[in-house]
Design an enzyme around this catalytic site. Structure first.
Site, PDB file in Angstrom:
ATOM      1  N   ARG A 221      24.384  30.169 -25.741  1.00 51.68           N
ATOM      2  CA  ARG A 221      23.558  29.351 -24.858  1.00 51.68           C
ATOM      3  C   ARG A 221      22.535  30.254 -24.172  1.00 51.68           C
ATOM      4  NH1 ARG A 221      24.590  25.581 -27.338  1.00 51.68           N
ATOM      5  NH2 ARG A 221      25.556  23.623 -26.733  1.00 51.68           N
ATOM      6  N   HIS A 273      17.153  27.062 -32.142  1.00 51.69           N
ATOM      7  CA  HIS A 273      18.495  26.467 -31.989  1.00 51.69           C
ATOM      8  C   HIS A 273      18.957  25.825 -33.311  1.00 51.69           C
ATOM      9  CE1 HIS A 273      21.418  25.052 -28.703  1.00 51.69           C
ATOM     10  NE2 HIS A 273      22.025  25.001 -29.866  1.00 51.69           N
TER      11      HIS A 273
HETATM   12  P1  NDP Z   1      35.031  27.100 -27.680  1.00 47.83           P
HETATM   13  O1  NDP Z   1      34.903  26.217 -26.518  1.00 47.83           O
HETATM   14  O2  NDP Z   1      35.989  26.785 -28.770  1.00 47.83           O
HETATM   15  O3  NDP Z   1      35.423  28.579 -27.163  1.00 47.83           O
HETATM   16  C1  NDP Z   1      34.835  29.183 -26.056  1.00 47.83           C
HETATM   17  C2  NDP Z   1      35.312  30.625 -25.974  1.00 47.83           C
HETATM   18  O4  NDP Z   1      34.688  31.230 -24.834  1.00 47.83           O
HETATM   19  C3  NDP Z   1      36.827  30.748 -25.781  1.00 47.83           C
HETATM   20  O5  NDP Z   1      37.316  31.841 -26.493  1.00 47.83           O
HETATM   21  C4  NDP Z   1      36.945  30.988 -24.274  1.00 47.83           C
HETATM   22  O6  NDP Z   1      38.089  31.722 -23.894  1.00 47.83           O
HETATM   23  C5  NDP Z   1      35.711  31.831 -24.033  1.00 47.83           C
HETATM   24  N1  NDP Z   1      35.334  31.779 -22.618  1.00 47.83           N
HETATM   25  C6  NDP Z   1      34.965  30.716 -21.882  1.00 47.83           C
HETATM   26  N2  NDP Z   1      34.716  31.085 -20.608  1.00 47.83           N
HETATM   27  C7  NDP Z   1      34.950  32.414 -20.550  1.00 47.83           C
HETATM   28  C8  NDP Z   1      34.884  33.374 -19.517  1.00 47.83           C
HETATM   29  N3  NDP Z   1      34.534  33.047 -18.283  1.00 47.83           N
HETATM   30  N4  NDP Z   1      35.200  34.655 -19.811  1.00 47.83           N
HETATM   31  C9  NDP Z   1      35.565  35.004 -21.067  1.00 47.83           C
HETATM   32  N5  NDP Z   1      35.647  34.138 -22.094  1.00 47.83           N
HETATM   33  C10 NDP Z   1      35.348  32.866 -21.836  1.00 47.83           C
HETATM   34  O7  NDP Z   1      33.568  27.313 -28.246  1.00 47.83           O
HETATM   35  P2  NDP Z   1      33.071  27.524 -29.753  1.00 47.83           P
HETATM   36  O8  NDP Z   1      33.599  28.807 -30.268  1.00 47.83           O
HETATM   37  O9  NDP Z   1      33.313  26.306 -30.556  1.00 47.83           O
HETATM   38  O10 NDP Z   1      31.498  27.628 -29.505  1.00 47.83           O
HETATM   39  C11 NDP Z   1      30.958  28.618 -28.655  1.00 47.83           C
HETATM   40  C12 NDP Z   1      29.584  28.209 -28.177  1.00 47.83           C
HETATM   41  O11 NDP Z   1      28.639  28.318 -29.233  1.00 47.83           O
HETATM   42  C13 NDP Z   1      29.469  26.741 -27.729  1.00 47.83           C
HETATM   43  O12 NDP Z   1      29.911  26.555 -26.399  1.00 47.83           O
HETATM   44  C14 NDP Z   1      27.986  26.512 -27.834  1.00 47.83           C
HETATM   45  O13 NDP Z   1      27.396  26.848 -26.607  1.00 47.83           O
HETATM   46  C15 NDP Z   1      27.519  27.502 -28.918  1.00 47.83           C
HETATM   47  N6  NDP Z   1      27.062  26.836 -30.143  1.00 47.83           N
HETATM   48  C16 NDP Z   1      25.765  27.052 -30.555  1.00 47.83           C
HETATM   49  C17 NDP Z   1      25.308  26.474 -31.707  1.00 47.83           C
HETATM   50  C18 NDP Z   1      23.913  26.776 -32.211  1.00 47.83           C
HETATM   51  O14 NDP Z   1      23.481  26.159 -33.196  1.00 47.83           O
HETATM   52  N7  NDP Z   1      23.186  27.694 -31.605  1.00 47.83           N
HETATM   53  C19 NDP Z   1      26.144  25.563 -32.511  1.00 47.83           C
HETATM   54  C20 NDP Z   1      27.496  25.441 -32.017  1.00 47.83           C
HETATM   55  C21 NDP Z   1      27.923  26.055 -30.870  1.00 47.83           C
HETATM   56  P3  NDP Z   1      39.582  31.143 -24.136  1.00 47.83           P
HETATM   57  O15 NDP Z   1      39.785  31.250 -25.643  1.00 47.83           O
HETATM   58  O16 NDP Z   1      40.442  32.055 -23.386  1.00 47.83           O
HETATM   59  O17 NDP Z   1      39.552  29.722 -23.671  1.00 47.83           O
END
Ligand code: NDP
Length: 309
Positions: A221, A273
């Site tokens: 993001r 994006h």
């Molecule tokens: P998930 O929601 O499955 O996973 C999020 C990860 O971030 C988890 O491992 C979580 O930790 C970690 N996390 C969240 N908050 C924190 C924090 N404060 N400190 C450390 N780690 C943190 O997301 P996805 O993997 O499915 O997707 C990731 C992102 O990719 C999406 O949120 C989206 O913004 C982006 N995206 C972009 C796309 C594009 O085309 N550019 C397409 C699809 C997604 P924990 O495992 O411990 O919960």
């Protein structure tokens, strides 16, 4: 059961969901009129879509990032929200990140810069084993990307909120874990969601902890990156700064405004994006299954509005 779909390409989604939910009435938000829905399947819906939804039992976010939905002023409280997990996006994201890593590790950035001066000079090859990569975010997509890079032969470090264990990936968590990761990586990949605790996580302090000549790939993001700090770390266009270059797919304001200095920076590559669009065919299977499970009262992993993802 009535399912109302709001997204670009809603007709295709409706057809795909209707085939998978033969007992449901699946309509686009445009065709829905005033009749309320049991389930909404949405991507960036207008707040007005939630008005008059008197019998809503669930909302399916047609993407992995729920930031836009959670910020929607019309979002009703107490209705379960589910999001897509991988659903075909993870392999697309792995391709995007691989491209970015190879772009820097195999010096394509330098070769393309040399081309502008007609310079024929081979750069010394750096082995994959000597190119550690840090992946911030080990969710459905982040974990897949981290594993894919590890399988390619790169040393991979991952970082998440909770402690994790992933084959072939050195996993870190917490503030101390982040410092450890940053100190040793040549490419930092940001695949975190946009939340109160991740906004601006790549700031001047973070960038200063990366080794000299590190590179950044952000398909997560835009809000994760402090743009002014990024530009500062990149240095002026004619001289490599502390940060060698960046590949960016997500921005705080999209489309990226024409006057944003990132467009013109010679060591920044920008994509609109497009890293991992939701593939309807794979995702429709998951959406239909989520709706079926919610309707059957089964346990489904819902979004925690407190955590924000
Ligand atoms: P998930 O929601 O499955 O996973 C999020 C990860 O971030 C988890 O491992 C979580 O930790 C970690 N996390 C969240 N908050 C924190 C924090 N404060 N400190 C450390 N780690 C943190 O997301 P996805 O993997 O499915 O997707 C990731 C992102 O990719 C999406 O949120 C989206 O913004 C982006 N995206 C972009 C796309 C594009 O085309 N550019 C397409 C699809 C997604 P924990 O495992 O411990 O919960």
């Amino acid at each position: 059961m009535r399912v109302v779909v709001h997204t670009d390409d809603a007709d295709t989604w409706c057809q795909a969901l209707a085939r998978r939910l033969p007992d449901a009435e699946v309509v686009t938000s445009e065709a829905a009129g005033d009749a309320p829905a049991d389930y909404l399947a949405v991507w960036k819906p207008p707040a007005s879509l939630f008005e008059g939804q008197s019998r809503l039992k669930g909302i399916v976010n047609l993407g992995a990032g729920v930031d836009a939905l959670l910020h929607n002023p019309g979002l009703p409280r107490g209705v379960p929200i589910v999001k897509l997990r991988d659903a075909g996006m993870a392999p697309l994201m792995a391709d995007y990140v691989r491209f970015g890593v190879l772009y820097f590790q195999r010096d394509f950035d330098r070769y393309f810069a040399q081309q502008t001066h007609g310079t024929w000079r081979e750069q010394p090859l750096i082995d994959k084993a000597d190119w550690p990569i840090g992946v911030l975010g080990l969710g459905a997509i982040g974990a897949h990307v981290a594993r894919a890079l590890a399988e390619d032969g790169f040393p991979v470090h991952g970082w998440s909120r909770s402690a994790k264990s992933l084959d072939g990936v050195t996993c870190h968590h917490g503030e101390a874990g982040l410092s450890e990761l940053l100190a040793g990586v040549r490419t930092l990949v940001t695949l975190l969601p946009d939340t109160d605790s991740t906004r601006g996580i790549v700031n001047a302090g973070t960038l200063s902890r990366l080794p000299e000549g590190a590179t950044l790939i952000n398909p997560g993001r835009g809000s994760l990156i402090d743009e002014a700090a990024l530009l500062d770390a990149l240095g002026p266009g004619d001289k490599e700064g502390r940060l060698r270059g960046a590949l960016l797919d997500a921005f705080t304001e999209e489309p990226l405004p024409r006057d944003n200095p990132l467009w013109a920076h010679p060591r920044v590559r920008i994509t609109p994006h497009m890293a991992a669009p939701t593939p309807v065919r794979d995702a429709a299977d998951q959406v239909a299954e989520l709706i079926r499970a919610l309707d059957a009262g089964e346990d489904v992993e819902t979004i925690d509005p407190g955590a924000g993802y």
